[in-house]
Design a protein around this motif. Structure first.
Motif, PDB file in Angstrom:
ATOM      1  N   UNK A 187      12.459   6.468   2.087  1.00 15.23           N
ATOM      2  CA  UNK A 187      11.215   6.060   1.443  1.00 15.23           C
ATOM      3  C   UNK A 187      11.366   4.694   0.785  1.00 15.23           C
ATOM      4  N   UNK A 188      12.487   4.457   0.146  1.00 13.62           N
ATOM      5  CA  UNK A 188      12.707   3.156  -0.494  1.00 13.62           C
ATOM      6  C   UNK A 188      12.743   2.040   0.557  1.00 13.62           C
ATOM      7  N   UNK A 189      13.408   2.291   1.681  1.00 14.46           N
ATOM      8  CA  UNK A 189      13.447   1.286   2.747  1.00 14.46           C
ATOM      9  C   UNK A 189      12.055   1.070   3.321  1.00 14.46           C
ATOM     10  N   UNK A 256       6.247  13.298  -4.728  1.00 23.02           N
ATOM     11  CA  UNK A 256       4.846  13.690  -4.619  1.00 23.02           C
ATOM     12  C   UNK A 256       4.774  14.997  -3.828  1.00 23.02           C
ATOM     13  N   UNK A 257       4.364  16.076  -4.506  1.00 20.73           N
ATOM     14  CA  UNK A 257       4.312  17.398  -3.862  1.00 20.73           C
ATOM     15  C   UNK A 257       5.630  17.731  -3.168  1.00 20.73           C
ATOM     16  N   UNK A 258       6.714  17.386  -3.824  1.00 18.78           N
ATOM     17  CA  UNK A 258       8.033  17.712  -3.292  1.00 18.78           C
ATOM     18  C   UNK A 258       8.493  16.827  -2.163  1.00 18.78           C
ATOM     19  N   UNK A 259       7.778  15.743  -1.911  1.00 22.12           N
ATOM     20  CA  UNK A 259       8.137  14.815  -0.852  1.00 22.12           C
ATOM     21  C   UNK A 259       8.353  13.431  -1.455  1.00 22.12           C
ATOM     22  N   UNK A 260       9.190  12.603  -0.840  1.00 23.78           N
ATOM     23  CA  UNK A 260       9.357  11.242  -1.359  1.00 23.78           C
ATOM     24  C   UNK A 260       8.075  10.450  -1.208  1.00 23.78           C
ATOM     25  N   UNK A 261       7.782   9.626  -2.190  1.00 24.67           N
ATOM     26  CA  UNK A 261       6.564   8.833  -2.146  1.00 24.67           C
ATOM     27  C   UNK A 261       6.579   7.761  -3.202  1.00 24.67           C
TER      28      UNK A 261
END
Length: 306
Positions: A187-189, A256-261
């Protein structure tokens, strides 16, 4: 009168109850209201002299039935909703705990999964949620919904078929720590490449059939249907991030809702959007972006805290 020990024990069920209510409603504020109503009902019952042998079962039943009633009244609103509907995001900072209720939910319900649940009737959703997501036995599900065990088995089977027909079953249980770390790094990339205008890097991180879903509630400019395919999605993302950079918009990583964001902040520090990435097998399979201001008002973060 219930003693302080009973009250503390009942209060300990709040994270579970919030998770059930949020899974039913897709709304943070409404879920909190349903939980509060359930506790008020418990207090009234005790004041009237009713002996509550199992407060957890009582509260679960109350929240479930309140959720069913909520969905029945919400259907008309959902049918007239402008554009794509996405749930209100549950946002947790990446470097510190969030509210206890939200933290327990974090690994349970992705946006994609909640969208699939929209195909279910209120009772189907309740049965499916309690059984599939929270692992309740059929006897417990029957008690919470007011149905028989046999009926709950039939409802669950039908609901599972309908969810599967709407798309592949979305994984909603928690990922191992190493998978979470991989997702966060990707997600950071991803966001760095989008902000830097690196088309090739973005193309390499997106699945061939990646889809972009945007919910503005008709209160911001957006396309009407989900956008699909690497190249269309990348072109749109680059344009959006280019304009955001000009306007001084910044992104901070979040769960976000258990997902990377990430959370989007305007130049004045106000939250203007939330992005969730569904990542499987090291690729971004779907992007969910909530820009409807009505669905962001509950987020209490600033650019230095996300």
């Amino acid at each position: 009168m219930p003693g302080s020990t009973d009250e503390r024990r009942a209060a300990g069920y709040r994270p579970l109850l919030f998770s059930i209510a949020y899974g039913m409603t897709g709304s943070v504020g409404d879920a909190e209201d349903l939980v509060q109503d359930a506790f008020l009902g418990l207090t009234r019952a005790r004041q009237e002299g009713t002996e509550i042998v199992d407060p957890k079962a009582y509260l679960t039943t109350a929240v479930t039935r309140l959720g069913i009633n909520y969905l029945r009244s919400a259907r008309v609103r959902r049918e007239t909703y402008v554009g794509n509907w996405l749930p209100e995001p549950v946002v947790l900072p990446t470097d510190r705990p969030g509210p206890a209720e939200h933290a327990e939910l974090a690994d349970s319900l992705s946006m994609a999964f909640l969208v699939l649940l929209e195909a279910l009737s209120p009772v189907e959703r309740a049965v499916f949620m309690l059984r599939e997501v929270f692992g309740y036995g059929y006897a417990e599900v029957a008690r919470a919904t007011g149905k028989t065990e046999a009926n709950c088995r039939q409802i669950f089977a039908r609901a599972r078929q309908r969810v599967a027909a709407g798309g592949q079953m979305i994984a909603f249980r928690s990922s191992p720590p190493e998978r979470r770390a991989e997702g966060e790094q990707l997600a950071r990339r991803f966001f760095a490449a989008a902000a830097g205008g690196d088309m090739n890097a973005l193309l390499g991180m997106l699945a061939p059939n990646v889809a972009l879903h945007v919910d503005t509630g008709g209160k911001a400019q957006a396309f009407g249907k989900p956008l699909a395919g690497r190249l269309p999605v990348v072109r749109l993302l680059l344009g959006v991030f280019r304009r955001a950079g000009i306007l001084g918009v910044c992104l901070r990583p979040a769960w976000v809702n258990g997902r990377p964001g990430a959370v989007k902040f305007d130049a004045d520090g106000s939250v203007t959007g939330v992005i969730e990435l569904d990542i499987t097998d090291g690729m971004v399979q779907a992007i969910h972006s909530v820009a409807n201001p009505d669905k962001l008002a509950h987020i209490r973060l600033n650019p230095n805290e996300a």
